[in-house]
Design a protein around this motif. Structure first.
Motif, mmCIF file in Angstrom:
data_model
loop_
_atom_site.group_PDB
_atom_site.id
_atom_site.type_symbol
_atom_site.label_atom_id
_atom_site.label_comp_id
_atom_site.label_asym_id
_atom_site.label_seq_id
_atom_site.Cartn_x
_atom_site.Cartn_y
_atom_site.Cartn_z
ATOM 1 N N ASP A 290 0.835 -1.196 0.000
ATOM 2 C CA ASP A 290 0.000 0.000 0.000
ATOM 3 C C ASP A 290 0.873 1.250 0.000
ATOM 4 O O ASP A 290 0.570 2.236 -0.682
ATOM 5 N N GLY A 291 1.978 1.216 0.738
ATOM 6 C CA GLY A 291 2.897 2.353 0.782
ATOM 7 C C GLY A 291 3.525 2.641 -0.575
ATOM 8 O O GLY A 291 3.714 3.807 -0.950
ATOM 9 N N MET A 292 3.861 1.600 -1.319
ATOM 10 C CA MET A 292 4.442 1.795 -2.648
ATOM 11 C C MET A 292 3.404 2.346 -3.618
ATOM 12 O O MET A 292 3.729 3.155 -4.480
ATOM 13 N N VAL A 293 2.160 1.926 -3.476
ATOM 14 C CA VAL A 293 1.095 2.485 -4.310
ATOM 15 C C VAL A 293 0.999 3.987 -4.047
ATOM 16 O O VAL A 293 0.947 4.794 -4.984
ATOM 17 N N ARG A 294 1.015 4.371 -2.779
ATOM 18 C CA ARG A 294 0.943 5.785 -2.425
ATOM 19 C C ARG A 294 2.144 6.558 -2.992
ATOM 20 O O ARG A 294 1.988 7.672 -3.497
ATOM 21 N N LYS A 295 3.322 5.949 -2.925
ATOM 22 C CA LYS A 295 4.532 6.592 -3.445
ATOM 23 C C LYS A 295 4.421 6.834 -4.955
ATOM 24 O O LYS A 295 4.728 7.924 -5.445
ATOM 25 N N TRP A 296 3.951 5.811 -5.685
ATOM 26 C CA TRP A 296 3.830 5.960 -7.138
ATOM 27 C C TRP A 296 2.718 6.922 -7.522
ATOM 28 O O TRP A 296 2.840 7.661 -8.491
ATOM 29 N N VAL A 297 1.646 6.950 -6.765
ATOM 30 C CA VAL A 297 0.571 7.919 -7.028
ATOM 31 C C VAL A 297 1.120 9.336 -6.861
ATOM 32 O O VAL A 297 0.849 10.216 -7.678
ATOM 33 N N ARG A 298 1.929 9.558 -5.801
ATOM 34 C CA ARG A 298 2.544 10.879 -5.612
ATOM 35 C C ARG A 298 3.436 11.238 -6.791
ATOM 36 O O ARG A 298 3.416 12.368 -7.283
ATOM 37 N N LYS A 299 4.247 10.270 -7.245
ATOM 38 C CA LYS A 299 5.131 10.535 -8.381
ATOM 39 C C LYS A 299 4.333 10.897 -9.630
ATOM 40 O O LYS A 299 4.687 11.833 -10.354
ATOM 41 N N PHE A 300 3.261 10.155 -9.889
ATOM 42 C CA PHE A 300 2.442 10.431 -11.072
ATOM 43 C C PHE A 300 1.728 11.778 -10.934
ATOM 44 O O PHE A 300 1.592 12.518 -11.905
ATOM 45 N N ASN A 301 1.289 12.097 -9.733
ATOM 46 C CA ASN A 301 0.634 13.390 -9.513
ATOM 47 C C ASN A 301 1.616 14.553 -9.661
ATOM 48 O O ASN A 301 1.220 15.661 -9.999
ATOM 49 N N ASP A 302 2.898 14.286 -9.392
ATOM 50 C CA ASP A 302 3.928 15.318 -9.532
ATOM 51 C C ASP A 302 4.387 15.477 -10.974
ATOM 52 O O ASP A 302 5.278 16.267 -11.257
ATOM 53 N N GLY A 303 3.828 14.689 -11.872
ATOM 54 C CA GLY A 303 4.134 14.864 -13.280
ATOM 55 C C GLY A 303 4.906 13.733 -13.940
ATOM 56 O O GLY A 303 5.175 13.785 -15.137
#
Length: 120
Positions: A45-58
């Motif tokens: 779940d933590g890695m999903v959150r990390k990748w979502v942040r990366k995608f949201n950052d562009g």
């Protein structure tokens, strides 16, 4: 129920995260769907959150970025020198080669002599 997909590529899982995030699916729901399709060991779940942040950052690339690692001291020239030393003295020992080439570890030297140069 869906059949689980075993051993997916990392970029495949990240692509799913990217698409679901683009469709405004919540992070915990993305994780739940990943586990449903790929099994329990797919991504935390933590890695999903990390990748979502990366995608949201562009970020749009789902592949691993190139990383710098420790450069190898073994190159074709050095292997040729090792081969030359072996040919000079056919009764070589690994200890003798280690003394001649202190910049190469015993393990790497053994690997190159047996696998690359095909000596026993």
């Amino acid at each position: 129920m869906f059949k689980t997909i075993a051993d997916p590529a990392d970029c495949e899982v990240r692509s799913v995260v990217w698409i679901l995030n683009a469709n405004n699916v919540k992070q915990d729901e993305i994780h739940r769907q990943l586990v449903e399709i790929y099994g329990e060991n797919v991504m935390t779940d933590g890695m999903v959150r990390k990748w979502v942040r990366k995608f949201n950052d562009g970020r749009a690339n789902v592949h691993d970025e190139a990383r710098s690692g420790r450069p190898s001291v073994v190159n074709d020239g050095l292997v040729a020198k090792v081969n030359e030393k072996i040919r000079e003295n056919r009764r070589f020992t690994k200890r003798m080669l280690c003394d001649e080439f202190p910049q190469i570890s015993k393990t790497v030297l053994h690997e190159n002599v047996t696998n690359r140069l095909n000596y026993r």
